[in-house]
Design a protein around this motif. Structure first.
Motif, PDB file in Angstrom:
ATOM      1  N   MET A 214      14.002  77.237  39.140  1.00  0.00           N
ATOM      2  CA  MET A 214      15.383  77.633  38.862  1.00  0.00           C
ATOM      3  C   MET A 214      16.168  77.837  40.152  1.00  0.00           C
ATOM      4  N   MET A 215      15.511  78.317  41.208  1.00  0.00           N
ATOM      5  CA  MET A 215      16.188  78.447  42.497  1.00  0.00           C
ATOM      6  C   MET A 215      16.662  77.078  42.980  1.00  0.00           C
ATOM      7  N   ALA A 216      15.827  76.060  42.831  1.00  0.00           N
ATOM      8  CA  ALA A 216      16.208  74.717  43.263  1.00  0.00           C
ATOM      9  C   ALA A 216      17.336  74.155  42.407  1.00  0.00           C
ATOM     10  N   LEU A 217      17.280  74.390  41.107  1.00  0.00           N
ATOM     11  CA  LEU A 217      18.276  73.833  40.193  1.00  0.00           C
ATOM     12  C   LEU A 217      19.625  74.547  40.277  1.00  0.00           C
ATOM     13  N   SER A 218      19.660  75.733  40.882  1.00  0.00           N
ATOM     14  CA  SER A 218      20.894  76.515  40.946  1.00  0.00           C
ATOM     15  C   SER A 218      21.575  76.413  42.308  1.00  0.00           C
ATOM     16  N   ASP A 219      21.225  75.408  43.094  1.00  0.00           N
ATOM     17  CA  ASP A 219      21.744  75.308  44.458  1.00  0.00           C
ATOM     18  C   ASP A 219      23.246  75.050  44.510  1.00  0.00           C
ATOM     19  N   ARG A 220      23.804  74.336  43.536  1.00  0.00           N
ATOM     20  CA  ARG A 220      25.238  74.021  43.563  1.00  0.00           C
ATOM     21  C   ARG A 220      25.979  74.489  42.313  1.00  0.00           C
ATOM     22  N   GLN A 221      25.259  74.934  41.308  1.00  0.00           N
ATOM     23  CA  GLN A 221      25.871  75.416  40.080  1.00  0.00           C
ATOM     24  C   GLN A 221      24.858  76.301  39.368  1.00  0.00           C
ATOM     25  N   PRO A 222      25.295  77.149  38.431  1.00  0.00           N
ATOM     26  CA  PRO A 222      24.325  77.956  37.690  1.00  0.00           C
ATOM     27  C   PRO A 222      23.316  77.078  36.962  1.00  0.00           C
ATOM     28  N   CYS A 223      22.074  77.495  36.970  1.00  0.00           N
ATOM     29  CA  CYS A 223      21.031  76.798  36.214  1.00  0.00           C
ATOM     30  C   CYS A 223      21.050  77.320  34.782  1.00  0.00           C
ATOM     31  N   LYS A 224      21.285  76.439  33.814  1.00  0.00           N
ATOM     32  CA  LYS A 224      21.273  76.836  32.409  1.00  0.00           C
ATOM     33  C   LYS A 224      19.814  76.957  31.962  1.00  0.00           C
ATOM     34  N   VAL A 225      19.416  78.170  31.633  1.00  0.00           N
ATOM     35  CA  VAL A 225      18.012  78.439  31.328  1.00  0.00           C
ATOM     36  C   VAL A 225      17.737  78.403  29.832  1.00  0.00           C
ATOM     37  N   ILE A 226      18.472  79.211  29.058  1.00  0.00           N
ATOM     38  CA  ILE A 226      18.291  79.256  27.609  1.00  0.00           C
ATOM     39  C   ILE A 226      19.631  78.979  26.948  1.00  0.00           C
ATOM     40  N   GLY A 227      19.642  78.047  26.014  1.00  0.00           N
ATOM     41  CA  GLY A 227      20.866  77.672  25.326  1.00  0.00           C
ATOM     42  C   GLY A 227      20.740  76.272  24.768  1.00  0.00           C
ATOM     43  N   GLU A 228      21.779  75.812  24.129  1.00  0.00           N
ATOM     44  CA  GLU A 228      21.747  74.484  23.520  1.00  0.00           C
ATOM     45  C   GLU A 228      21.471  73.402  24.553  1.00  0.00           C
ATOM     46  N   HIS A 229      21.966  73.588  25.783  1.00  0.00           N
ATOM     47  CA  HIS A 229      21.759  72.606  26.842  1.00  0.00           C
ATOM     48  C   HIS A 229      20.912  73.190  27.977  1.00  0.00           C
ATOM     49  N   GLY A 230      20.120  74.205  27.679  1.00  0.00           N
ATOM     50  CA  GLY A 230      19.344  74.876  28.705  1.00  0.00           C
ATOM     51  C   GLY A 230      18.031  74.199  29.015  1.00  0.00           C
ATOM     52  N   LYS A 231      17.420  74.632  30.100  1.00  0.00           N
ATOM     53  CA  LYS A 231      16.078  74.168  30.458  1.00  0.00           C
ATOM     54  C   LYS A 231      15.108  74.473  29.323  1.00  0.00           C
ATOM     55  N   LEU A 232      15.287  75.632  28.690  1.00  0.00           N
ATOM     56  CA  LEU A 232      14.531  76.022  27.503  1.00  0.00           C
ATOM     57  C   LEU A 232      15.511  75.937  26.339  1.00  0.00           C
ATOM     58  N   ARG A 233      15.482  74.873  25.585  1.00  0.00           N
ATOM     59  CA  ARG A 233      16.499  74.628  24.572  1.00  0.00           C
ATOM     60  C   ARG A 233      16.277  75.514  23.351  1.00  0.00           C
ATOM     61  N   ASP A 234      17.241  76.387  23.132  1.00  0.00           N
ATOM     62  CA  ASP A 234      17.172  77.319  22.015  1.00  0.00           C
ATOM     63  C   ASP A 234      18.575  77.855  21.787  1.00  0.00           C
ATOM     64  N   ARG A 235      18.824  78.380  20.590  1.00  0.00           N
ATOM     65  CA  ARG A 235      20.118  78.980  20.280  1.00  0.00           C
ATOM     66  C   ARG A 235      19.872  80.325  19.604  1.00  0.00           C
ATOM     67  N   PRO A 236      19.427  81.333  20.376  1.00  0.00           N
ATOM     68  CA  PRO A 236      19.010  82.616  19.795  1.00  0.00           C
ATOM     69  C   PRO A 236      20.124  83.647  19.640  1.00  0.00           C
ATOM     70  N   GLY A 237      21.385  83.242  19.828  1.00  0.00           N
ATOM     71  CA  GLY A 237      22.491  84.198  19.755  1.00  0.00           C
ATOM     72  C   GLY A 237      23.018  84.597  21.114  1.00  0.00           C
ATOM     73  N   PHE A 238      22.424  84.037  22.154  1.00  0.00           N
ATOM     74  CA  PHE A 238      22.893  84.271  23.520  1.00  0.00           C
ATOM     75  C   PHE A 238      22.445  83.109  24.397  1.00  0.00           C
ATOM     76  N   GLU A 239      23.106  82.979  25.549  1.00  0.00           N
ATOM     77  CA  GLU A 239      22.721  81.996  26.553  1.00  0.00           C
ATOM     78  C   GLU A 239      22.338  82.715  27.830  1.00  0.00           C
ATOM     79  N   VAL A 240      21.364  82.174  28.535  1.00  0.00           N
ATOM     80  CA  VAL A 240      20.910  82.743  29.804  1.00  0.00           C
ATOM     81  C   VAL A 240      21.098  81.715  30.907  1.00  0.00           C
ATOM     82  N   GLU A 241      21.721  82.149  32.000  1.00  0.00           N
ATOM     83  CA  GLU A 241      21.866  81.318  33.189  1.00  0.00           C
ATOM     84  C   GLU A 241      21.207  82.024  34.367  1.00  0.00           C
ATOM     85  N   PHE A 242      20.786  81.220  35.345  1.00  0.00           N
ATOM     86  CA  PHE A 242      20.179  81.726  36.577  1.00  0.00           C
ATOM     87  C   PHE A 242      21.093  81.339  37.732  1.00  0.00           C
TER      88      PHE A 242
END
Length: 321
Positions: A214-242
């Motif tokens: 996630m440190m590497a993926l967030s070098d120029r923009q937030p890394c989308k971790v959990i969400g519809e388009h996240g690294k971990l694809r899920d829609r649990p009622g919230f989105e997580v970014e790194f």
């Protein structure tokens, strides 16, 4: 103009108030030293002793668990999402009816979106006191905890009884179930069949994200971790970014959602119209919708932060394999 009250909206790591009687395994050897923290929302504590720092929920709850080495949290399940990231220490997460279906070890900064609807537990396998931060789906965190039958039986042997009302009663303190309240029934064999037993290879690729990736993926923009388009694809009622040092420009912005900021490493300068403060690892800041603010590391060196935003999705779904 939206205002921001730091006393009501920021919970400092050093001000966290632990509860050691939060759950049914509070007396069970091997689990009796764990500490539970409820930071935002009512959480899932079964004890009136649990202190809640911020009661207003943004569609999810924020909590934490602190445990010394070799201390474990007993097998349980939730009806909504349960996400952990490791703030301090080294942790083993395990799952299944008896805790032997699969496991994964998480290091500091790693995050685990645990599949909903499976029995899970966790243990501090490090050498020092460890802390994991938690995100629980839903305003009411899914209506409580579902315990594996053996956990309830073991707890009774050590003086704790869970009532059908979801409250704990300590027979060592002379407490007993109130009239009209029966013990929490054990899950039947038929009900237990509804709890999946996914293997490690089925879980880890889709539910675990590693800190340095996630440190590497967030070098120029937030890394989308959990969400519809996240690294971990899920829609649990919230989105997580790194976020790391270069994820955001140091400019003012606002969103129409609740935004929870949880620093992992380094010190972050939070500015808003009329004030500023520094967020440190372990702190939790609840940014209200519409607040114009900026966020940037305040010192050189490693800096990382988790950002959680509520969505309109349902609070969680069951494991589908």
């Amino acid at each position: 103009m939206t205002t921001f009250d730091t006393e009501k909206r920021i919970v400092r790591y050093g001000d966290l108030r632990p509860c050691r009687t939060a759950f049914i395994d509070a007396h069970t050897p091997g689990s009796n030293q764990k500490e539970n923290f409820t930071i935002i929302g009512g959480g899932v504590s079964e004890s009136p002793d649990q202190y809640v720092h911020i009661r207003e929920t943004p569609g999810f709850n924020i909590g934490a668990a602190g445990q010394p080495p070799k201390c474990r949290n007993s097998l349980h399940s939730h009806r909504t999402a349960e996400v952990f990231f490791v703030l301090k220490g080294r942790w083993r997460f395990f799952w299944g009816r008896w805790g032997n279906a699969g496991e994964v070890v998480l290091e500091e900064g790693d995050i685990f979106n645990i599949p909903t609807g499976i029995f899970r537990g966790f243990e501090n396998i490090g050498t020092d006191y460890g802390m994991i931060m938690a995100i629980l789906g839903g305003d009411d965190a899914g209506g409580g905890v579902i315990w594996a039958p053996q956990v309830i039986e073991d707890a009774k042997d050590h003086g704790l009884v869970l009532g059908g009302n979801g409250k704990l009663y300590d027979t060592k303190k002379g407490q007993s179930l109130p009239e009209g309240v029966a013990p929490m029934p054990l899950l039947s064999a038929e009900e237990l069949k509804q709890f999946p037993e996914p293997r490690t290879a089925e879980v880890v690729p889709h539910h675990v994200a590693r800190y340095w990736d996630m440190m590497a993926l967030s070098d120029r923009q937030p890394c989308k971790v959990i969400g519809e388009h996240g690294k971990l694809r899920d829609r649990p009622g919230f989105e997580v970014e790194f976020l790391s040092r270069n994820s955001l420009a140091d400019t003012m912005y606002s969103i129409d959602r609740h935004e929870i900021l949880m620093p992992m490493r380094g010190h972050w300068r939070l500015r808003w119209d009329g004030g500023s403060t520094t967020l440190n690892p372990g702190d939790t800041a609840a940014i209200p919708p519409g607040l114009s603010h900026s966020l940037a590391p305040s010192m050189t060196g490693e800096a990382s932060l988790y950002r959680v935003v509520n969505t309109d999705d349902a609070a969680g779904t069951t494991w589908r394999g």
